[in-house]
Design a protein around this motif. Structure first.
Motif, PDB file in Angstrom:
ATOM      1  N   TYR A   1       0.812  -1.211   0.000  1.00 32.82           N
ATOM      2  CA  TYR A   1       0.000   0.000   0.000  1.00 32.82           C
ATOM      3  C   TYR A   1       0.852   1.271   0.000  1.00 32.82           C
ATOM      4  N   SER A   2       2.062   1.196   0.534  1.00 29.27           N
ATOM      5  CA  SER A   2       2.884   2.393   0.717  1.00 29.27           C
ATOM      6  C   SER A   2       4.039   2.513  -0.272  1.00 29.27           C
ATOM      7  N   GLY A   3       4.407   1.430  -0.896  1.00 31.97           N
ATOM      8  CA  GLY A   3       5.537   1.439  -1.821  1.00 31.97           C
ATOM      9  C   GLY A   3       5.079   1.084  -3.220  1.00 31.97           C
ATOM     10  N   VAL A   4       5.381  -0.132  -3.628  1.00 36.06           N
ATOM     11  CA  VAL A   4       4.888  -0.642  -4.909  1.00 36.06           C
ATOM     12  C   VAL A   4       3.442  -1.049  -4.636  1.00 36.06           C
ATOM     13  N   THR A   5       2.545  -0.102  -4.824  1.00 36.98           N
ATOM     14  CA  THR A   5       1.176  -0.239  -4.343  1.00 36.98           C
ATOM     15  C   THR A   5       0.243  -0.984  -5.283  1.00 36.98           C
ATOM     16  N   GLU A   6      -0.734  -1.637  -4.688  1.00 39.06           N
ATOM     17  CA  GLU A   6      -1.786  -2.287  -5.458  1.00 39.06           C
ATOM     18  C   GLU A   6      -3.068  -1.445  -5.458  1.00 39.06           C
ATOM     19  N   LEU A   7      -3.042  -0.312  -4.777  1.00 37.65           N
ATOM     20  CA  LEU A   7      -4.222   0.545  -4.676  1.00 37.65           C
ATOM     21  C   LEU A   7      -4.388   1.385  -5.937  1.00 37.65           C
ATOM     22  N   LYS A   8      -5.617   1.468  -6.423  1.00 41.34           N
ATOM     23  CA  LYS A   8      -5.929   2.214  -7.646  1.00 41.34           C
ATOM     24  C   LYS A   8      -7.178   3.058  -7.434  1.00 41.34           C
ATOM     25  N   ALA A   9      -7.308   4.113  -8.225  1.00 38.68           N
ATOM     26  CA  ALA A   9      -8.505   4.952  -8.237  1.00 38.68           C
ATOM     27  C   ALA A   9      -8.661   5.516  -9.638  1.00 38.68           C
ATOM     28  N   ASP A  10      -9.904   5.646 -10.086  1.00 38.58           N
ATOM     29  CA  ASP A  10     -10.181   6.253 -11.385  1.00 38.58           C
ATOM     30  C   ASP A  10     -10.962   7.537 -11.124  1.00 38.58           C
ATOM     31  N   VAL A  11     -10.250   8.662 -11.144  1.00 29.78           N
ATOM     32  CA  VAL A  11     -10.835   9.964 -10.845  1.00 29.78           C
ATOM     33  C   VAL A  11     -11.531  10.481 -12.104  1.00 29.78           C
ATOM     34  N   THR A  12     -12.829  10.808 -11.980  1.00 31.31           N
ATOM     35  CA  THR A  12     -13.592  11.295 -13.130  1.00 31.31           C
ATOM     36  C   THR A  12     -13.849  12.795 -12.995  1.00 31.31           C
ATOM     37  N   ALA A  13     -13.755  13.500 -14.094  1.00 32.09           N
ATOM     38  CA  ALA A  13     -14.000  14.946 -14.105  1.00 32.09           C
ATOM     39  C   ALA A  13     -15.441  15.211 -13.692  1.00 32.09           C
ATOM     40  N   GLY A  14     -15.611  16.004 -12.643  1.00 31.59           N
ATOM     41  CA  GLY A  14     -16.939  16.349 -12.160  1.00 31.59           C
ATOM     42  C   GLY A  14     -17.664  15.216 -11.468  1.00 31.59           C
ATOM     43  N   GLY A  15     -16.992  14.091 -11.240  1.00 25.32           N
ATOM     44  CA  GLY A  15     -17.631  12.922 -10.621  1.00 25.32           C
ATOM     45  C   GLY A  15     -17.680  13.005  -9.113  1.00 25.32           C
ATOM     46  N   ASP A  16     -18.254  11.965  -8.502  1.00 24.23           N
ATOM     47  CA  ASP A  16     -18.382  11.873  -7.045  1.00 24.23           C
ATOM     48  C   ASP A  16     -17.002  11.729  -6.398  1.00 24.23           C
ATOM     49  N   ASN A  17     -16.150  10.868  -6.955  1.00 24.11           N
ATOM     50  CA  ASN A  17     -14.750  10.702  -6.560  1.00 24.11           C
ATOM     51  C   ASN A  17     -14.542  10.470  -5.062  1.00 24.11           C
ATOM     52  N   VAL A  18     -15.283   9.504  -4.518  1.00 23.61           N
ATOM     53  CA  VAL A  18     -15.096   9.063  -3.132  1.00 23.61           C
ATOM     54  C   VAL A  18     -14.416   7.704  -3.200  1.00 23.61           C
ATOM     55  N   PHE A  19     -13.230   7.634  -2.597  1.00 21.66           N
ATOM     56  CA  PHE A  19     -12.460   6.388  -2.598  1.00 21.66           C
ATOM     57  C   PHE A  19     -12.102   6.020  -1.167  1.00 21.66           C
ATOM     58  N   ASP A  20     -12.672   4.909  -0.684  1.00 24.48           N
ATOM     59  CA  ASP A  20     -12.378   4.405   0.656  1.00 24.48           C
ATOM     60  C   ASP A  20     -11.379   3.268   0.526  1.00 24.48           C
ATOM     61  N   PHE A  21     -10.397   3.250   1.424  1.00 22.55           N
ATOM     62  CA  PHE A  21      -9.362   2.217   1.387  1.00 22.55           C
ATOM     63  C   PHE A  21      -9.335   1.481   2.736  1.00 22.55           C
ATOM     64  N   ALA A  22      -9.651   0.182   2.701  1.00 21.78           N
ATOM     65  CA  ALA A  22      -9.628  -0.670   3.888  1.00 21.78           C
ATOM     66  C   ALA A  22      -8.365  -1.530   3.813  1.00 21.78           C
ATOM     67  N   LEU A  23      -7.307  -1.084   4.480  1.00 19.60           N
ATOM     68  CA  LEU A  23      -6.008  -1.763   4.430  1.00 19.60           C
ATOM     69  C   LEU A  23      -5.929  -2.823   5.518  1.00 19.60           C
ATOM     70  N   THR A  24      -5.161  -3.888   5.256  1.00 22.26           N
ATOM     71  CA  THR A  24      -4.965  -4.946   6.243  1.00 22.26           C
ATOM     72  C   THR A  24      -3.480  -5.258   6.391  1.00 22.26           C
TER      73      THR A  24
END
Length: 138
Positions: free
Chosen positions: A113-136
């Motif tokens: 999660y902090s280095g070579v991360t597997e976390l992704k997000a697709d930010v859309t122009a004018g979109g809701d753009n809420v991204f929650d991350f539940a790390l383990t």
């Protein structure tokens, strides 16, 4: 004399470009992204979250995580997301400075999660753009 007016005009133009509404450095449109970050079910107390464009442009935007929540502005598009946070190690202190007892801190967010991360997000122009991350820790 004329060259100082030209330089002044160029500086004014550059500042005006940076201050355009909805634009960041270089005139890039930005959108607000928000969300929550938890680690093993608990909100991340304090940390940093970094969104990096996956298109090779090198555009990176970062924000602070406070009490498990974050909000920042970034450019639209597919992003790689890194999360970093430190916490005190119970019962461990740095006493290398005479008369000081400073709690030792550790980076506790795994490299996935902090280095070579597997976390992704697709930010859309004018979109809701809420991204929650539940790390383990697994």
């Amino acid at each position: 004399m004329a060259s100082s007016r030209i330089v002044g005009a160029c500086v004014a133009l550059a500042l005006a470009t940076l201050l355009l509404p909805g634009c960041g450095p270089g005139g890039l449109e930005k959108d607000t992204v928000t969300g929550t970050v938890t680690f093993d079910g608990e909100p991340v107390g304090e940390g940093d979250i970094i969104f990096t464009a996956e298109d090779g442009s090198g555009v990176t935007d970062a924000g602070k995580i406070t009490s498990g929540k974050y909000s920042l502005e970034t450019t639209p598009g597919k992003k790689s997301v890194r999360i970093m946070a430190m916490r005190e190690v119970p019962g461990q202190f740095d006493e290398s400075n005479p008369g000081e007892k400073v709690p030792v801190k550790e980076m506790y967010i795994p490299d996935k999660y902090s280095g070579v991360t597997e976390l992704k997000a697709d930010v859309t122009a004018g979109g809701d753009n809420v991204f929650d991350f539940a790390l383990t820790s697994d």
